[in-house]
Motif scaffolding. Structure first.
Motif, PDB file in Angstrom:
ATOM      1  N   LEU A   1       1.157  -1.219  -0.236  1.00  0.00           N
ATOM      2  CA  LEU A   1       0.130  -0.022  -0.109  1.00  0.00           C
ATOM      3  C   LEU A   1       0.768   0.969   0.474  1.00  0.00           C
ATOM      4  N   ARG A   2       1.708   1.094   0.703  1.00  0.00           N
ATOM      5  CA  ARG A   2       2.866   2.284   0.425  1.00  0.00           C
ATOM      6  C   ARG A   2       3.114   2.608  -0.533  1.00  0.00           C
ATOM      7  N   VAL A   3       3.789   1.665  -1.112  1.00  0.00           N
ATOM      8  CA  VAL A   3       4.956   1.799  -2.218  1.00  0.00           C
ATOM      9  C   VAL A   3       3.874   2.235  -3.316  1.00  0.00           C
ATOM     10  N   LEU A   4       2.358   1.747  -3.149  1.00  0.00           N
ATOM     11  CA  LEU A   4       1.401   2.703  -4.500  1.00  0.00           C
ATOM     12  C   LEU A   4       1.342   3.938  -4.152  1.00  0.00           C
ATOM     13  N   LEU A   5       1.372   4.269  -2.964  1.00  0.00           N
ATOM     14  CA  LEU A   5       1.064   5.810  -2.151  1.00  0.00           C
ATOM     15  C   LEU A   5       1.809   6.933  -2.661  1.00  0.00           C
ATOM     16  N   GLY A   6       3.266   5.894  -3.001  1.00  0.00           N
ATOM     17  CA  GLY A   6       4.057   6.960  -3.037  1.00  0.00           C
ATOM     18  C   GLY A   6       4.415   6.884  -5.024  1.00  0.00           C
ATOM     19  N   ILE A   7       4.213   6.088  -5.431  1.00  0.00           N
ATOM     20  CA  ILE A   7       3.663   6.313  -6.772  1.00  0.00           C
ATOM     21  C   ILE A   7       2.688   7.267  -6.798  1.00  0.00           C
ATOM     22  N   ALA A   8       1.732   7.014  -6.514  1.00  0.00           N
ATOM     23  CA  ALA A   8       1.045   7.902  -6.447  1.00  0.00           C
ATOM     24  C   ALA A   8       0.800   9.121  -6.435  1.00  0.00           C
ATOM     25  N   HIS A   9       1.751   9.694  -5.579  1.00  0.00           N
ATOM     26  CA  HIS A   9       2.625  10.224  -5.071  1.00  0.00           C
ATOM     27  C   HIS A   9       3.633  11.009  -5.995  1.00  0.00           C
ATOM     28  N   LEU A  10       4.446   9.825  -6.790  1.00  0.00           N
ATOM     29  CA  LEU A  10       5.210  10.360  -7.664  1.00  0.00           C
ATOM     30  C   LEU A  10       4.944  11.149  -8.898  1.00  0.00           C
ATOM     31  N   GLU A  11       3.379  10.574  -9.590  1.00  0.00           N
ATOM     32  CA  GLU A  11       2.678  11.323 -10.393  1.00  0.00           C
ATOM     33  C   GLU A  11       2.309  12.426  -9.551  1.00  0.00           C
ATOM     34  N   LEU A  12       2.362  12.941  -8.440  1.00  0.00           N
ATOM     35  CA  LEU A  12       1.894  14.448  -8.072  1.00  0.00           C
ATOM     36  C   LEU A  12       2.568  14.815  -8.380  1.00  0.00           C
ATOM     37  N   ALA A  13       4.196  15.112  -8.296  1.00  0.00           N
ATOM     38  CA  ALA A  13       5.094  15.633  -8.220  1.00  0.00           C
ATOM     39  C   ALA A  13       5.185  16.023  -9.526  1.00  0.00           C
TER      40      ALA A  13
END
Length: 260
Positions: free
Chosen positions: A184-196
């Motif tokens: 879940l945290r990896v996917l959250l990190g990916i989502a944050h990368l996309e937002l970045a």
């Protein structure tokens, strides 16, 4: 000497555990056929399980339907889940969907997470899938909530809805005892990368002073490869290097070459 439980249901359970499926089926069928019997619903569910293990799918479904028809607050839901799984195994999606809906209709809270995930698997189109996954996540069941959030986040990321995906993952991580937190945290990190990437793209497009523009270009160009977008990263570098603003172009050149 301990007292031995001689109730028919217990006897049938022991027979089934010992591998005597036929003997268990006889007892359970008799109990399930008694319209006034207090164990009718539970026996019908047990009969469905035993018959399924014996390879008799049609009769197992008949027993499950009988249990469902009792409307028992616990065993009717279990019967609907048994039916749904049986239909899924035999690739009968319409019947499986109806059975999962029936499981929800029984009001058995323990069946709701499984039913929502079943409906998500059998969904016709992404909208229906997202609705079922959100409902599964909302149940708060630790394993199902995690699985639903992962699948929903992946769908949302593919649709370019990174902020919404991040919200889904944060919700899942707040579920007590939720499983697969690392995933879940990896996917959250990916989502944050996309937002970045989205924010940095906006900063590059808006311009500004040379130092800020070069920093945005560098950060975007170095972040995009983390999402497998190497060609996009190269285009960002070229955008800065080929800029008509000589100060910006020089700043970008220095930033790109400093690790060389």
């Amino acid at each position: 000497m301990p007292e031995v439980d001689t109730r028919p249901l217990e006897t049938a359970r022991r027979l089934a555990e010992d591998g005597d499926l036929d003997g268990a089926a006889v007892i359970l069928a008799e109990l399930a056929a008694d319209p006034e019997g207090p164990d009718r619903a539970q026996a019908a569910v047990g009969l469905a399980v035993v018959l399924e293990e014996r390879g008799d799918a049609p009769d197992a479904r008949a027993a499950a339907r009988a249990a469902l028809a009792t409307g028992h607050p616990e065993f009717a839901g279990q019967a609907a889940c048994l039916l749904a799984r049986s239909f899924e195994r035999d690739d009968l999606p319409d019947q499986a969907r109806a059975a999962w809906q029936a499981a929800l209709g029984t009001g058995n809270a323990a069946c709701a997470p499984l039913a929502h995930m079943g409906l998500a698997r059998l969904a016709v189109g992404p909208v229906e899938a997202e609705e079922a996954l959100r409902a599964a996540l909302a149940t708060g069941e630790p394993e199902i909530s995690s699985l639903a959030a992962q699948r929903l986040a992946e769908i949302l990321l593919e649709e370019g809805e990174a902020a919404e995906a991040a919200g889904v993952l944060v919700e899942a991580l707040s579920v007590p005892d939720v499983v697969e937190t690392a995933r879940l945290r990896v996917l959250l990190g990916i989502a944050h990368l996309e937002l970045a990437c989205a924010e940095l793209t906006g900063a590059v497009e808006e311009g500004g002073d040379a130092e800020t523009g070069a920093l945005a270009i560098e950060l975007l160009a170095r972040t995009l490869p983390l999402r497998g977008r190497d060609e996009d990263a190269e285009r960002v570098w070229r955008y800065g290097l080929d800029s008509a603003d000589e100060e910006l172009a020089e700043e970008v050149r220095l930033r790109r070459n400093r690790d060389a």
